[in-house]
Write an enzyme that holds these catalytic residues in place. Structure first.
Site, short mmCIF file in Angstrom:
data_model
loop_
_atom_site.label_atom_id
_atom_site.label_comp_id
_atom_site.label_asym_id
_atom_site.label_seq_id
_atom_site.Cartn_x
_atom_site.Cartn_y
_atom_site.Cartn_z
N ASP A 1 6.88 3.92 3.16
CA ASP A 1 7.09 4.95 4.18
C ASP A 1 8.55 4.91 4.61
OD1 ASP A 1 6.88 6.73 6.28
OD2 ASP A 1 5.70 5.42 7.55
N LEU B 1 11.32 0.04 5.50
CA LEU B 1 11.81 -1.13 6.25
C LEU B 1 11.04 -2.41 5.88
CD1 LEU B 1 12.29 0.62 9.71
CD2 LEU B 1 14.09 -0.12 8.15
N ASP C 1 0.81 -1.21 0.00
CA ASP C 1 0.00 0.00 0.00
C ASP C 1 0.85 1.26 0.00
OD1 ASP C 1 0.96 -0.50 2.55
OD2 ASP C 1 -1.01 -0.61 3.50
N ILE C 2 1.89 1.28 0.85
CA ILE C 2 2.61 2.54 1.03
C ILE C 2 4.08 2.29 1.33
CG2 ILE C 2 2.05 2.76 3.50
CD1 ILE C 2 1.45 5.77 2.91
N LYS D 1 5.41 8.09 0.69
CA LYS D 1 5.50 9.30 1.52
C LYS D 1 6.72 10.10 1.10
CE LYS D 1 3.05 7.70 5.51
NZ LYS D 1 3.07 7.45 6.97
P1 IMP Z 1 7.38 1.10 6.04
O1 IMP Z 1 8.02 -0.19 6.47
O2 IMP Z 1 7.59 2.19 7.07
O3 IMP Z 1 7.76 1.56 4.67
O4 IMP Z 1 5.84 0.93 6.09
C1 IMP Z 1 5.22 0.01 5.39
C2 IMP Z 1 3.96 -0.45 6.07
O5 IMP Z 1 3.54 0.33 7.19
C3 IMP Z 1 2.88 -0.31 5.04
O6 IMP Z 1 2.72 -1.56 4.40
C4 IMP Z 1 1.67 0.07 5.85
O7 IMP Z 1 0.94 -1.10 6.15
C5 IMP Z 1 2.19 0.68 7.11
N1 IMP Z 1 2.10 2.15 7.06
C6 IMP Z 1 3.07 3.03 6.72
N2 IMP Z 1 2.62 4.29 6.78
C7 IMP Z 1 1.33 4.22 7.15
C8 IMP Z 1 0.31 5.21 7.35
O8 IMP Z 1 0.49 6.43 7.21
N3 IMP Z 1 -0.91 4.74 7.72
C9 IMP Z 1 -1.17 3.41 7.89
N4 IMP Z 1 -0.26 2.46 7.70
C10 IMP Z 1 0.99 2.86 7.34
MG MG Z 2 1.37 -2.85 5.19
#
Ligand code: IMP
Ligand code: MG
Length: 174
Positions: free
Chosen positions: A102, A105, A99-100, A130
């Site tokens: 961010d 990781l 989905d995103i 993001k």
């Molecule tokens: P990352 O590992 O920080 O890139 O985040 C990835 C996962 O964290 C995504 O697959 C989302 O499920 C969750 N996530 C990241 N940012 C958000 C947010 O703003 N709202 C809800 N879930 C998030």
């Molecule tokens: Mg996720």
């Protein structure tokens, strides 16, 4: 009210998913054997809407992974049920769908794990990115759109399991 601003409307989401599908349709033209690995729970609505717009053959499988508690990334992402994963991935063309993007990781951890199972190819596709600097840079192949650095809810994205069913993406507000 748990959100103050809608960042991506339902119409904008639909147009964004269509654009990603068009790019995938060009890239995978003629393939009948793509394995779309969807990172649960967040990416489920995106992946199922995307799949309806694809003109090549893709099978969807769902992987559960988690890293968030509340609005903070715990920094450690893991695939929760990895039974049969090595056999499923080996020799397959994998499209990892999230989905995103961010911190990066989650995608980094999952990509590293999947690579150990020797896929024939592996590409990544995320709906949202993001804007702020990522903790790990991930070479995402297909990205829908960039959004500001806010914690967002809706269209699969949750706050502690809530608000996934909002039909748009909104900035969460405590
Ligand atoms: P990352 O590992 O920080 O890139 O985040 C990835 C996962 O964290 C995504 O697959 C989302 O499920 C969750 N996530 C990241 N940012 C958000 C947010 O703003 N709202 C809800 N879930 C998030
Ligand atoms: Mg996720």
């Amino acid at each position: 009210m748990v959100y103050d601003r809608i960042l991506v409307s339902t119409e904008q989401l639909d147009a964004c998913v269509t654009r990603i599908a068009q790019r995938l349709n060009v890239f995978y033209e003629g393939h009948e054997d793509i394995l779309g690995l969807v990172i649960l729970e967040g990416a489920r609505p995106f992946a199922t809407d995307l799949a309806k717009k694809l003109t090549f053959g893709m099978k969807l499988e769902f992987l559960k992974a988690s890293s968030y508690k509340g609005t903070e990334s715990t920094g450690k992402a893991k695939i929760e049920d990895r039974r049969h994963l090595p056999e499923k991935v080996e020799g397959q063309h994998i499209l990892l769908i999230d989905d995103i993007y961010d911190t990066g990781l989650t995608l980094t951890a999952i990509l590293e794990e999947l690579k150990q199972y020797h896929p024939a190819s592996m590409k990544t596709c995320v709906l949202l990115e993001k804007e702020h600097p990522h903790r790990k840079e991930v070479p995402v192949d297909f990205i829908g759109m960039k959004i500001e650095d806010a914690f967002v809810i809706g269209y699969g994205l949750d706050y502690n399991g809530l608000y996934r069913d909002l039909p748009f993406i909104a900035a969460y507000q405590e």
